[in-house]
Design a protein around this motif. Sequence first.
Motif, short mmCIF file in Angstrom:
data_model
loop_
_atom_site.label_atom_id
_atom_site.label_comp_id
_atom_site.label_asym_id
_atom_site.label_seq_id
_atom_site.Cartn_x
_atom_site.Cartn_y
_atom_site.Cartn_z
N ASN A 1 32.47 44.04 27.23
CA ASN A 1 31.52 45.24 28.12
C ASN A 1 30.18 44.39 27.90
O ASN A 1 29.26 44.86 29.01
N LEU A 2 29.84 43.37 27.34
CA LEU A 2 28.57 42.74 27.26
C LEU A 2 28.53 41.86 28.59
O LEU A 2 27.50 41.75 29.30
N ILE A 3 29.69 41.25 28.79
CA ILE A 3 29.85 40.52 30.04
C ILE A 3 29.67 41.17 31.22
O ILE A 3 29.29 40.96 32.41
N GLU A 4 30.35 42.46 31.15
CA GLU A 4 30.41 43.24 32.46
C GLU A 4 29.20 44.25 32.84
O GLU A 4 29.51 45.08 33.78
N THR A 5 28.49 44.31 31.80
CA THR A 5 27.06 45.28 32.24
C THR A 5 26.04 44.64 32.33
O THR A 5 25.84 43.17 31.93
N ASP A 6 25.10 45.02 33.15
CA ASP A 6 23.80 44.37 33.37
C ASP A 6 22.64 44.42 32.28
O ASP A 6 21.80 43.90 32.40
N ASN A 7 22.75 45.43 31.45
CA ASN A 7 21.71 45.85 30.57
C ASN A 7 22.32 46.40 29.26
O ASN A 7 23.39 46.95 29.38
N LEU A 8 21.41 46.37 28.43
CA LEU A 8 21.99 46.80 27.10
C LEU A 8 22.34 48.39 26.98
O LEU A 8 23.15 49.10 26.43
N ASN A 9 21.46 49.12 27.84
CA ASN A 9 21.78 50.65 27.91
C ASN A 9 23.16 51.01 28.43
O ASN A 9 24.10 51.69 27.96
N ASP A 10 23.20 50.00 29.52
CA ASP A 10 24.56 50.16 30.10
C ASP A 10 26.06 49.77 29.15
O ASP A 10 26.89 50.48 29.11
N PHE A 11 25.50 48.77 28.62
CA PHE A 11 26.42 48.40 27.55
C PHE A 11 26.81 49.45 26.55
O PHE A 11 28.13 49.86 26.23
N LYS A 12 25.81 50.01 26.03
CA LYS A 12 26.07 51.31 25.05
C LYS A 12 26.92 52.49 25.64
O LYS A 12 27.76 52.89 25.03
N LEU A 13 26.50 52.89 27.15
CA LEU A 13 27.23 53.88 27.45
C LEU A 13 28.70 53.40 27.60
O LEU A 13 29.59 54.34 27.58
N ARG A 14 29.11 52.19 27.96
CA ARG A 14 30.41 51.75 28.39
C ARG A 14 31.22 51.74 26.74
O ARG A 14 32.29 51.80 26.97
#
Length: 456
Positions: free
Chosen positions: A101-114
């Motif tokens: 999820n760190l690789i496939e998201t562009d920012n930490l907010n999206d990472f947390k949501l994912r």
Amino acid sequence: MKSLFLLPLLLLTIFVSGQKPTLKIKYSEQLAVFVFIQNLSENHPENVFKTSFQKSKYNTEEYKNKIAKFDKLAIDYSYQFEEFPYGSKVPMQARDILKKNLIETDNLNDFKLRSIGIVPNKTLNDLAAFISDFTPIYNELIYNPNREKFEKHVIDITEYANDHQIEEYFQTGLSFYNSSWDQSVPFQIAFYPLPDSDYFTAQAFCNNFVSAIQTNLKDYKNLFSVMMHEIFHIIYNEQSLEMKMEIDQAFKENKSKSSNYAYQLLNELLATTLGNGYVYEKLAGKLDHNDWYYHEYINLMARKIYPLVKEYIAEKKPMDKNFIDSYIKLYETNFPNWINELDNIMTYRYVISENENDFNTINQLFSYRSSAEYETPITEKNIEKMQKTPLTKIIIVSKNNIEKLKLIRRQFKELVNWKFNSDQDFTYKILLADKSQLIIVNTKKKDLKTLIQSIK
């Protein structure tokens, strides 16, 4: 394209090739920072990241406390795929899903949501906060000083991948393993810089390959053969339940006493033969004369089985019962004593002991391990759990010796006529009906290391 670079995310699509697998290459700042913090841990061996940090102005109590707290985050949850044969499918690992999820998201907010639900929310928020805190440090100490060379490598690697049609090897693996891949799901390849190093790292999980590449990297043949080695593990892992059951049955039906340990070697062996053998030969025009793998048994067996693997690839045949029988015959004919060599059989081990310190001794004596399980104390229930696995079975008796030895004898039909002296130090080894070795160690006066080293 060559002049456009954006932080924190550098993304280059290697190829999109119709119905063939799609591979993408990118730089993920989030993943790079996560790995950076991991490497700063006191429990991690010395490395270039730790050295750079320790020499910097950030080596303060404030940041050292954050590193210690990061190191204690509970993110290593897992679960097994129980319907698959033992050891044939890698368990789900929460840490790998988080890295994906760190690789496939562009920012930490999206990472947390994912990532909500993978770990507790507080743990997830703390993880994101640590990555945020260390991002400017990572960029100042590692990325920015190496940015020009690293980004040039990304372009060169991309061009090399295009020129050599690397996606074809992914397809070769799918055909050979009789596996499948949803072509709408790209395989993400994430690189990050590894300065002042003469090696690169490699890891694959889910639909991701991750590699730290040295800034003076020149030989892409090795990089891509190792990359495909790791990807072949994923392809093997994604075989259907039906295919896994067929493989398992073929090994169990084979009459050779070596079939079980040949089976234990299979996953790493095939990835080595295909990646370090076949892919390297295709890229270099010749076989690599160096070791294909650092573990002797895998390296030697990979070379023995290589002609058979090439034959199946050339004929576009998937691995089948005939392949497995031929492989086992090669194993037994060329290396008949491997089933007795501790450095081989202890690679796949299940240890039960009354003393947890014994596990450390075993790990020190046999540091290389592919599968390892540890239980304490010696009970009927724990022995039954051990018996359900095809691993080498080691039981270390150090308390209530006569009672425990009698229990062991009752639990294994192969020991019905076994006689022992519980007052003496001894080791006993026997090949069980499931073709795994059982090793019993009775300790009275001698230390465990001495007794283990005496096993023939």
